[in-house]
Each structure stands twice: as structure tokens, then as C-alpha cells.
Motif scaffolding. Structure first.
Motif, short mmCIF file in Angstrom:
data_model
loop_
_atom_site.label_atom_id
_atom_site.label_comp_id
_atom_site.label_asym_id
_atom_site.label_seq_id
_atom_site.Cartn_x
_atom_site.Cartn_y
_atom_site.Cartn_z
N THR A 80 -1.57 1.92 -8.48
CA THR A 80 -2.00 3.14 -9.13
C THR A 80 -3.53 3.20 -9.32
OG1 THR A 80 -1.27 4.52 -10.79
CG2 THR A 80 -1.53 2.09 -11.57
N SER A 81 -4.03 4.37 -9.80
CA SER A 81 -5.55 4.53 -9.79
C SER A 81 -5.87 3.95 -11.48
CB SER A 81 -5.83 6.14 -9.91
OG SER A 81 -5.24 6.65 -10.75
N LEU A 111 -4.56 -1.77 -10.85
CA LEU A 111 -5.16 -0.48 -10.88
C LEU A 111 -6.48 -0.71 -9.91
CD1 LEU A 111 -3.45 -1.43 -13.89
CD2 LEU A 111 -4.86 0.37 -14.80
N MET A 112 -6.78 0.32 -9.30
CA MET A 112 -7.73 0.54 -8.34
C MET A 112 -8.63 1.54 -8.82
SD MET A 112 -5.31 0.66 -5.26
CE MET A 112 -4.43 2.10 -5.49
N ALA A 124 -8.55 1.00 1.25
CA ALA A 124 -8.92 -0.18 1.33
C ALA A 124 -8.52 -1.30 0.48
CB ALA A 124 -10.54 -0.62 1.46
N LEU A 125 -8.70 -0.80 -0.90
CA LEU A 125 -7.97 -1.72 -2.06
C LEU A 125 -6.57 -1.98 -1.98
CD1 LEU A 125 -10.16 0.27 -4.96
CD2 LEU A 125 -10.54 -2.26 -4.09
N ALA A 126 -5.79 -0.87 -1.83
CA ALA A 126 -4.36 -1.02 -1.74
C ALA A 126 -3.84 -1.89 -0.53
CB ALA A 126 -3.84 0.40 -1.39
N THR A 127 -4.42 -1.85 0.67
CA THR A 127 -4.07 -2.79 1.68
C THR A 127 -4.44 -4.04 1.39
OG1 THR A 127 -6.16 -1.95 2.92
CG2 THR A 127 -3.99 -0.63 3.60
N GLN A 128 -5.56 -4.32 0.89
CA GLN A 128 -5.93 -5.62 0.60
C GLN A 128 -4.95 -6.39 -0.41
OE1 GLN A 128 -9.77 -5.92 -1.07
NE2 GLN A 128 -9.68 -8.13 -1.68
N GLY A 136 -5.05 8.87 -3.79
CA GLY A 136 -4.75 7.63 -2.85
C GLY A 136 -4.97 7.79 -1.41
N SER A 137 -4.17 7.27 -0.40
CA SER A 137 -4.36 7.37 0.81
C SER A 137 -2.78 7.81 1.64
CB SER A 137 -5.13 6.67 1.48
OG SER A 137 -5.30 6.75 2.90
N ALA A 138 -2.91 8.78 2.26
CA ALA A 138 -1.44 8.91 3.00
C ALA A 138 -1.33 8.04 4.06
CB ALA A 138 -1.32 10.27 3.24
N ARG A 139 -2.33 7.22 4.34
CA ARG A 139 -2.29 6.41 5.62
C ARG A 139 -1.82 4.97 5.50
NH1 ARG A 139 -7.65 4.78 7.26
NH2 ARG A 139 -8.62 5.46 5.38
N LEU A 140 -1.47 4.90 4.07
CA LEU A 140 -0.42 3.67 3.63
C LEU A 140 0.72 3.65 4.27
CD1 LEU A 140 -0.73 2.91 -0.17
CD2 LEU A 140 -1.61 1.69 1.66
#
Length: 404
Positions: A40-41, A60-61, A84-88, A106-110
Motif C-alpha cells: 500500500t502507499s 508501505l511504499m 519498482a518498489l512493489a515488484t522488488q 500504484g501501477s496496473a502493470r503489476l
């Protein structure tokens, strides 16, 4: 099993239904023995970090510093820093299932990232954000939107500067931004093993607005088990409660006008919103019959139920399925809701009663009827029912992810 959840705001202590449900779901999964992580943010400048509570891990990002306005639109649905933070963190966590509540901030690319790594992914859609960046599927003036048309119609709802000179010179780029957003979100949801829609209205809205190829599944929300309040008698005047955000699409003005029309009604408004809008509501209210009670911690919800006799949900937008209505029914508080969108499905789901939408007179009549005929209030309370459990939602999501 290791389960990762994605939600736009930290659900701990949040007032919104999507966040409350996200927290319920993660806690239920943890109690079933799953290792859970919520992405989450974080508040800007507070730093990216890991925390834990109730057996659930939270990542938390912090994507600060703020972006220039020209880049903030893309960051609302495809933020490179958030991605980047989520995938890491996900690479370290190695999830066996990913469940998305919202890609906002966030990013829909997840979802596409998960699909390329054969990580089963599912989602719950809580509103219309996937095809409407305004979330409510309304035009700026409050009228219903006919649909995005792949993003072409959305330019009129973008930043006003792009719809007047000299911003008109940049409108082609503005349109391309909406087309890209619409395309990316369609790809993201189509890549998932199941997209759960709490109401049939929300499912149909996504089907006709570009998401027909996604695996849309109708499944109403479940809730943690909770006891019904002991029997009680309605107050005189009838204690009407509104719980939620203070925003124009919520129809709060209808309740204020209804309370002004009938002395047998006293209205308590629980929630917060834009200060200017809240001030306008106060100016409109008859403060002898209306109490602005402010926000409250969700953990104290049972205390709030003891302060009202009936919950009113007067939304003027095509609401999905407000969690608060189900929580009220579960607690034994009669629910009146506007006959609109997913709210129209509440009678069969929990025993709510529908009221003609966008009509203060209809709300005044319905609420005064309960105040003047207590037997009708008792009949409504006796007819309440809600037995869907959050633990079953965890299982349904995992089963959908396991299906090729």
C-alpha cells in the motif's frame, strides 16, 4: 500459502469500504494460516518500510517527491516508482497468489508482471475506477456518464486547463493519456484469473465498458462474524444515521432536507470530507435536527450502531455495494437505501428497503413512516439477514487463482 494484497491506501484505521474490506480479508487469510503481505502507499516523505499488525505484514511504499502536474495523471494508475518498489518487495516475498483491491496510486502493470511469472492473480472491484478515473462514473456536473468509449469521452472530465485555450493545444496528448490508461487497465484485469464484483450492477458496468474479456465473477462481500445488537426500541424522534464520506455523490443533502421537513427525524452524520463542502452542508442543515458527529475508528463501529435506529444510504451515483449497509444489517440496524445501482440489490442480500432516488420528499416520507409506525421498524429489523463470511471470500479468491 503466501498471499500478497494490493490496496491504494493503508487500510488500518481507514474509513472507506474498500480499505476496510481489504483489511478484513488480509486478517482472515492470516488467521487461516496463510502468510499475508499488504502492499500500500505511505504518506509522502515518511519512507518506504515494513510493518505488521494482526498477523499481517504491511509494505508501505513512499513514492515522494510529488510529480509535476503533467506526470501526476499517469502516476495515478501507472506509477513507475510504485511499480519498482512493489515488484522488488514481491520478488523477496515470492507470493503464490496476488489479490488486487485497487491500482490507484500504484501501477496496473503489476497484474501483467504477475501473469508473466505465472503468479495467480485475482481482484475485487469496489467502484468504477477501472474505466472512470473519477471513480463514480459521473460527468463533472453529476449526471450519469454514458461510458468512456475506450477513453475518447474521458477528455472532457480531465483537468479543465486542457479544455480551454491555450491548453487545447495539448489536448491530443491529453486524449492519448486516457486511451493509454483505458488500454492498460483492460490488459491488467484481463490477465487475472478472476475479477470479483460485489454487485451485479458493477459487473454489468464493467462488461459493457471494455472489460467483457475479463473473467468477471459476481460475489457479494463477506464480513467477519459479529453479534447482532440486543433488542431495542427506536427513539423519539427516530435516530437516523449516515456513515461515510461527505461528498456530493453521496446524496447527504437529501437527508438534510428530509430532516428539515419532518420533526419526527433526527439525523446524525458520521464522516468527513472536503472542508468547504462540509461547511456548505452545515449551512444547509437545521442544526436542531442534525448532528455532525465526525469520523470514528472502525473498531468503535458497534458504539455508533447504538446511537442510531436506522441507517440511510441516499447515494445519487450508481453505488456498488456499500460495506456499511451490510455491517448495519449484520448488527440489526434497519437499512434504507436509494433504488440505484448496486444498492437496488440490497433487499435480497440483507433485507434493506429501497427509497426512490434523488428525492428528499421520498426520504422524508420513508423515514417519517418508520418514526410514526414503530411496528414497521420492528418488522424491518426482524427481516434483516446477512450471513456471508469473509473467510469464504479468501477461499473463493484462491480457488479462482488455481483455475487455469
Amino acid at each position: 500459502m503466501r498471499i500478497a494484497y494490493v490496496v491504494h491506501q493503508d487500510p488500518r484505521g481507514r474509513f472507506g469500504g474498500a480499505e476496510i474490506y481489504a483489511r478484513h480479508l488480509a486478517v482472515a487469510a492470516a488467521r487461516q494460516g496463510h502468510e499475508t503481505l499488504v502492499l500500500t502507499s505511505a504518506a509522502p516523505g515518511s519512507g518506504t518500510r515494513d510493518e505488521s499488525s494482526d498477523g499481517v505484514g504491511y509494505h508501505l511504499m513512499d513514492t515522494a517527491p510529488p510529480r509535476p502536474r503533467c506526470f501526476s495523471f499517469r502516476a495515478s494508475f501507472d506509477d513507475p516508482r510504485a511499480f519498482a518498489l512493489a515488484t522488488q518487495r514481491l520478488q523477496d516475498f515470492r507470493p503464490e497468489h496476488l489479490h488486487v483491491h485497487h491500482f490507484l496510486l500504484g501501477s496496473a502493470r503489476l497484474a501483467i508482471w504477475a501473469a508473466t511469472r505465472r503468479i495467480p492473480a485475482t481482484a475485487t472491484v469496489h467502484d468504477y475506477w477501472a474505466f472512470c478515473h473519477r471513480i463514480t462514473w459521473q460527468l463533472p456536473g453529476g449526471a450519469d456518464c454514458p461510458g468512456p468509449l475506450g477513453g475518447w469521452r474521458c477528455r472532457g472530465c480531465g483537468h479543465p486547463a486542457y479544455n480551454r485555450w491555450p491548453g487545447l493545444l495539448l489536448q491530443p496528448a491529453h486524449i492519448l493519456g486516457f486511451l493509454y490508461r483505458n488500454s492498460l487497465l483492460r490488459q491488467a484485469y484481463t490477465a487475472m484469473s478472476g475479477v470479483f464484483c460485489p454487485s451485479r450492477a458493477v459487473l454489468e458496468a464493467h462488461r459493457v465498458n471494455g472489460f467483457a474479456h475479463a473473467k468477471l465473477i459476481h460475489r457479494p462481500y463477506g464480513l467477519p462474524a459479529a453479534e447482532k445488537l440486543p433488542p431495542f426500541k427506536p427513539g423519539t424522534p427516530l435516530r437516523v444515521g449516515y456513515l461515510g464520506r461527505l461528498a456530493p455523490e453521496k446524496g447527504i443533502e437529501l437527508l438534510l432536507d428530509a430532516a428539515r421537513q419532518r420533526a419526527s427525524i433526527h439525523l446524525s452524520i458520521f464522516g468527513a470530507g472536503d472542508p468547504d463542502y462540509t461547511a456548505a452542508l452545515r449551512d444547509r442543515a437545521d442544526l436542531a435536527r442534525v448532528d455532525f458527529a465526525g469520523s470514528f475508528a472502525h473498531e468503535t463501529l458497534r458504539d455508533v450502531w447504538r446511537r442510531i435506529d436506522v441507517l440511510a444510504v441516499p447515494s445519487v451515483w450508481r453505488e456498488n455495494q456499500p460495506l456499511v449497509a451490510l455491517e448495519a444489517a449484520q448488527a440489526g440496524i434497519p437499512v434504507l437505501a436509494a433504488d440505484r445501482g448496486g444498492l437496488a440489490e440490497l433487499p435480497e442480500l440483507c433485507g434493506a428497503v429501497l427509497v426512490r432516488p434523488n428525492s428528499a420528499a421520498a426520504w422524508a416520507e420513508a423515514l417519517a413512516g418508520l418514526a410514526e409506525r414503530p411496528a414497521e421498524w420492528h418488522r424491518l429489523r426482524d427481516g434483516l439477514r446477512f450471513e456471508r463470511r469473509i473467510e469464504d471470500d479468501v477461499t473463493a479468491h484462491l480457488n479462482a487463482g488455481a483455475t487455469p
